[in-house]
Scaffold this motif. Structure first.
Motif, PDB file in Angstrom:
ATOM      1  N   ARG A   1      25.138  99.013  66.493  1.00 52.31           N
ATOM      2  CA  ARG A   1      26.248  98.784  65.551  1.00 52.31           C
ATOM      3  C   ARG A   1      27.536  99.474  66.000  1.00 52.31           C
ATOM      4  N   ARG A   2      27.447 100.303  67.038  1.00 50.72           N
ATOM      5  CA  ARG A   2      28.649 100.982  67.533  1.00 50.72           C
ATOM      6  C   ARG A   2      29.710  99.981  67.978  1.00 50.72           C
ATOM      7  N   TRP A   3      29.267  98.815  68.441  1.00 47.32           N
ATOM      8  CA  TRP A   3      30.232  97.811  68.906  1.00 47.32           C
ATOM      9  C   TRP A   3      31.011  97.217  67.736  1.00 47.32           C
ATOM     10  N   LEU A   4      30.363  97.068  66.578  1.00 49.22           N
ATOM     11  CA  LEU A   4      31.066  96.585  65.390  1.00 49.22           C
ATOM     12  C   LEU A   4      32.089  97.617  64.929  1.00 49.22           C
ATOM     13  N   VAL A   5      31.699  98.885  64.924  1.00 47.59           N
ATOM     14  CA  VAL A   5      32.632  99.948  64.541  1.00 47.59           C
ATOM     15  C   VAL A   5      33.825  99.973  65.496  1.00 47.59           C
ATOM     16  N   LEU A   6      33.544  99.868  66.789  1.00 45.31           N
ATOM     17  CA  LEU A   6      34.626  99.851  67.779  1.00 45.31           C
ATOM     18  C   LEU A   6      35.531  98.645  67.580  1.00 45.31           C
ATOM     19  N   ALA A   7      34.955  97.483  67.274  1.00 43.65           N
ATOM     20  CA  ALA A   7      35.752  96.270  67.084  1.00 43.65           C
ATOM     21  C   ALA A   7      36.677  96.396  65.874  1.00 43.65           C
TER      22      ALA A   7
ATOM     23  N   THR B   1      31.600 110.117  68.839  1.00 35.84           N
ATOM     24  CA  THR B   1      30.698 110.021  67.695  1.00 35.84           C
ATOM     25  C   THR B   1      29.666 108.922  67.849  1.00 35.84           C
ATOM     26  N   TRP B   2      30.030 107.811  68.533  1.00 34.02           N
ATOM     27  CA  TRP B   2      29.170 106.640  68.565  1.00 34.02           C
ATOM     28  C   TRP B   2      28.607 106.285  69.942  1.00 34.02           C
TER      29      TRP B   2
ATOM     30  N   VAL C   1      36.605  98.138  54.190  1.00 28.36           N
ATOM     31  CA  VAL C   1      36.020  98.496  52.895  1.00 28.36           C
ATOM     32  C   VAL C   1      34.535  98.134  52.871  1.00 28.36           C
ATOM     33  N   ALA C   2      34.195  96.976  53.441  1.00 30.57           N
ATOM     34  CA  ALA C   2      32.805  96.517  53.416  1.00 30.57           C
ATOM     35  C   ALA C   2      31.918  97.355  54.320  1.00 30.57           C
ATOM     36  N   TYR C   3      32.403  97.706  55.517  1.00 25.44           N
ATOM     37  CA  TYR C   3      31.555  98.459  56.440  1.00 25.44           C
ATOM     38  C   TYR C   3      32.392  99.199  57.465  1.00 25.44           C
ATOM     39  N   PHE C   4      32.404 100.515  57.359  1.00 25.06           N
ATOM     40  CA  PHE C   4      32.937 101.380  58.409  1.00 25.06           C
ATOM     41  C   PHE C   4      32.430 102.790  58.151  1.00 25.06           C
ATOM     42  N   PRO C   5      31.237 103.138  58.655  1.00 24.22           N
ATOM     43  CA  PRO C   5      30.681 104.470  58.414  1.00 24.22           C
ATOM     44  C   PRO C   5      31.431 105.546  59.177  1.00 24.22           C
ATOM     45  N   SER C   6      31.375 106.757  58.669  1.00 23.69           N
ATOM     46  CA  SER C   6      32.038 107.878  59.328  1.00 23.69           C
ATOM     47  C   SER C   6      31.325 108.300  60.598  1.00 23.69           C
ATOM     48  N   ARG C   7      29.977 108.169  60.609  1.00 25.55           N
ATOM     49  CA  ARG C   7      29.206 108.604  61.764  1.00 25.55           C
ATOM     50  C   ARG C   7      27.825 107.960  61.706  1.00 25.55           C
ATOM     51  N   PRO C   8      27.104 107.895  62.830  1.00 26.59           N
ATOM     52  CA  PRO C   8      25.745 107.342  62.825  1.00 26.59           C
ATOM     53  C   PRO C   8      24.743 108.362  62.289  1.00 26.59           C
TER      54      PRO C   8
END
Length: 463
Positions: A34-40, A156-157, A232-239
């Motif tokens: 999921r790190r790629w989604l966070v990066l995107a 972090t990711w 808002v839907a998905y962006f966690p602070s850390r894994p």
């Protein structure tokens, strides 16, 4: 997990600072897909922030016709970016205490509000101008997050052999957004007819220009709103688990970090090597159309020059980051080569613009080539600098470290644009400021003694 902010318990270090304790027990680490989604999400928000910031420079002639902007207005529209960086200490504190999610939400909301104000369809041109200025300022408030958080996100990711690449993608997408505004603005918004400006009346041509500018403003507002909804839907602070030893290790407190940075001579040296040339380059590229107008370069051609210079820098930066991930410990050498090229290219451009004195050929090809080379060499150096900053001052948190240097970069860009509001008749001095800053940065890099404290920790523990 994605919808919750990080708590105090989550922010506690997973590893104790004592090296003996780290060696005595195994470290549970994992790299999540999921790190790629966070990066995107982060990268696309940075992309839109750069595009909104550079909306007006590439279409400054059209904006003058449609809204009565002057050269000073155009300079202020670019200047709101570094001015919005003034509360950077608050954003760094928020990033350190609350995590990336809360900081991203606040930054994305500021961008939504700013682009929304700019896109209000008002007939009163005077009110419209004030809302445009306010919108640019609100977009600038997102700058501290999108410009300084990439190394924090990558640490972090991402695993150590992907960190430089992730940093490059996260920070260079902001530059790519600025590049796309050089392309999209002039292609959608037509340049004004000379007869319209000379006669001084409003006709269908000016109304058509306003309509086309409004389309650009609506589109930017729509894309920013979609990204805000996604954050808002998905962006966690850390894994749940850190990807490396360095990601889990003890970091200095916020106050201790600031004191460490300001008292570290090596850090201040490399920070100035980054902030002076990159700040000058950002201000210079933001008004590139104004610089090239006296040489009869059209608004569209100036847009293509700005576009390819930044795109070339983004491609080169990602390539250099992949190289740095593969062959570690050569960051200083890469920067030396880049700044040597930037110095030669900027000097070539400055001398070409003085063709009456130097007798160098002043052609579209020479202007294109020299400008593009400046952008490639300087913009490619950004992720390499960021990685070197973090390695130099580790265990200072990545967000705080890069927050300081990006603030300095925006400070120098702001000073350049501030002087532009007073000296906007002959712009040749801007070219020489850029050349001098490249020479200054090259000298500081030559004198800098590199170290790789974070990399040493990961390699030592893994062995």
């Amino acid at each position: 997990m994605g919808a919750a902010t990080s708590t105090d318990g989550e922010r506690e270090p997973l590893l104790q600072p004592a090296l003996s304790e780290r060696l005595a027990r195994p470290v549970h680490s994992r790299v999540y897909s999921r790190r790629w989604l966070v990066l995107a999400l982060f990268s696309f928000l940075g992309f839109m922030q750069g595009m909104v910031w550079n909306t007006w420079g590439p279409i400054q002639n059209s904006a003058k016709s449609a809204y009565g902007f002057t050269n000073m207005d155009v300079a202020w529209l670019v200047l709101w970016g570094p001015i919005g960086y003034i509360p950077w200490l608050f954003f760094m504190w928020l990033m350190d205490k609350k995590g990336l999610r809360v900081t991203m939400l606040l930054s994305a909301f500021s961008m939504v509000l700013g682009t929304g104000l700019r896109s209000l369809p008002l007939a009163d041109v005077g009110v419209k101008k004030w809302l445009i200025h306010a919108g640019q300022l609100l977009n600038g408030l997102a700058g501290p997050t999108v410009m300084s958080a990439p190394p924090l996100l990558s640490t972090t990711w991402f695993a150590p052999d992907q960190r430089a690449t992730a940093t490059a993608v996260a920070c260079l997408l902001n530059y790519l957004g600025s590049a796309c505004s050089f392309l999209i603005g002039p292609l959608i918004v037509p340049a004004p007819n000379g007869t319209t400006l000379l006669n001084g009346f409003v006709d269908k041509n000016v109304d058509h220009i306003r309509d086309r500018i409004q389309i650009v403003l609506y589109a930017e507002f729509g894309f920013v709103s979609l990204l805000f909804a996604a954050v808002v839907a998905y962006f966690p602070s850390r894994p749940p688990l850190p990807p490396s030893i360095a990601a889990a290790s003890q970091r200095l407190s916020y106050r201790s970090s600031i004191c460490r940075l300001l008292s570290n001579f090596r850090f201040l040296m490399i920070a100035l090597a980054y902030s002076v040339p990159l700040g000058m380059c950002a201000g210079w590229s933001g008004v590139l159309d104004m610089i090239l107008t006296p040489f009869h370069v059209s608004q569209v051609d100036a847009g293509w020059i700005g576009f390819w210079s930044i795109v070339g820098g983004c491609v080169g930066g990602i390539a250099m980051a992949r190289f740095a991930d593969s062959i570690r410990g050569v960051l200083k050498l890469i920067l030396l080569l880049m700044f040597a090229g930037a110095t030669l290219a900027s000097a070539w451009f400055s001398l070409t613009c003085l063709s009456n004195v130097t007798h160098l050929p002043l052609t579209t090809a020479t202007l294109f080539t020299s400008c593009i080379l400046v952008g490639i060499f300087l913009n490619s150096s950004v992720p390499i600098f960021f990685e070197l900053f973090v390695e130099t001052v580790y265990p200072v948190p990545e967000g705080i470290t890069c927050g300081v240097v990006t603030f300095l970069s925006n400070l120098f860009m702001g000073l350049l644009l501030f002087f532009l509001t007073f000296y906007h008749t002959d712009l040749s001095w801007l070219n020489w400021c850029l050349t001098g800053s490249c020479i200054f940065g090259l000298l500081l890099i030559l004198l800098f003694r590199e170290s790789y404290d974070r990399l040493y920790l990961d390699v030592f523990i893994s062995i």
